[in-house]
Design an enzyme around this catalytic site. Structure first.
Site, short mmCIF file in Angstrom:
data_model
loop_
_atom_site.label_atom_id
_atom_site.label_comp_id
_atom_site.label_asym_id
_atom_site.label_seq_id
_atom_site.Cartn_x
_atom_site.Cartn_y
_atom_site.Cartn_z
N ASP A 86 -4.66 -2.42 6.42
CA ASP A 86 -3.48 -2.68 5.59
C ASP A 86 -3.69 -3.89 4.68
OD1 ASP A 86 -1.69 -0.63 6.58
OD2 ASP A 86 -1.77 -1.71 8.48
N GLU A 119 7.32 7.80 8.10
CA GLU A 119 6.22 7.17 8.82
C GLU A 119 6.72 5.81 9.29
OE1 GLU A 119 1.93 8.68 7.08
OE2 GLU A 119 2.69 6.72 6.49
#
EC number: 4.2.1.20
Length: 273
Positions: A60, A49
């Protein structure tokens, strides 16, 4: 069958689970991303990824936010990420690469233009964090038309009706976020994860990857007993951030090899039952 599908099929035939490793493109340096991608594979990563740097990465936690900030300071944008993938593909034509990012950079390039460029570069799937499934149909169709798997996130708070919506448009694999909150959170509840993964599988034939909260071989093994794939991001990015200059690749390889041992230990336990 897509490269992602081929990877999961091959692993299933060997009674093994996938290790999916995340890094942010351009962190810690523009010239280090492709070597790090190869280091991930050498250490046992099955699917990469690759994070697309973004100025407001709301899903995040602080570790990956700082990675995005460093990458943006290194002037790395979406075109650079595609160029890095193309460079990686000159050597590695088998390991799937999934771009993970926010809608804004893809929209700015134009989904059709982006999908065509991503396919040409050798990208296999795209996970757009902030596009919900009910708004994604047109985008998913564009991705699928260019042989890109549209990958979606599910969380502990996702209702069952929404899981069915995601299953209707998703490709590649389902990414189940095992914790509420942002990336890098702790306190993994494997019993709850097992219940949720079973519910997802009722609606979807795609492999299920579980991420968030996986820190070491032990947590990787625990998740690999439940899911088809173990996804590790913040722990790897933290290793990149804290590694002394010049030691980044070696430190990442050491960590990922340990995670790989954990994932494979779960497969061995299954074989011995």
């Amino acid at each position: 069958m897509s490269r992602i599908g081929q990877t999961f099929t091959a692993l299933k035939a060997q009674n093994r689970k996938a290790l999916i490793s995340f890094i942010t493109a351009g962190d810690p340096g523009k010239g280090l991303t492709v070597p790090l991608m190869h280091a991930l594979v050498d250490a046992g990563t099955d699917i990469i990824e690759l994070g697309v740097p973004f100025s407001d990465p709301m899903a995040d936690g602080p570790v990956i936010q700082r990675a995005s900030e460093r990458a943006l300071a290194n002037k790395v944008g979406l075109k650079d990420v595609l160029a890095m993938t193309a460079e990686f593909r000159k050597v590695n034509t088998s390991t799937p690469v999934v771009l993970m990012g926010y809608a804004n950079p893809f929209e700015h390039m134009g989904y059709e233009t982006f999908a065509e460029a991503a396919k040409t570069a050798g990208v296999d799937g795209v996970l757009t964090v902030d596009i919900p499934p009910e708004e994604s149909l047109g985008v998913s169709d564009v991705f699928k038309a260019h042989d890109l798997d549209p990958i979606f996130l599910l969380s502990p708070t996702t209702p069952e009706s929404r899981v069915a919506q995601v299953a209707a448009v998703a490709g590649g694999f389902i990414y189940y976020v095992s914790l509420k909150g942002v990336t890098g959170s702790a306190n993994l509840d494997t019993e709850e994860v097992a219940r949720k993964v079973a519910m997802v599988r009722k609606h979807c034939d795609l492999p299920v990857g579980v991420g968030f909260g996986i820190r070491d071989a032990a947590t990787a093994e625990a998740v690999a007993r439940i899911a088809d794939a173990v996804v590790v991001g913040s722990r790897i990015v933290n290793e990149i951030e804290t590694a002394p200059e010049g030691e980044c690749g070696a430190r990442v390889k050491h960590l990922v090899a340990d995670l790989r041992r954990g994932v494979d230990a779960a497969s061995k336990q299954t074989e011995n039952k």
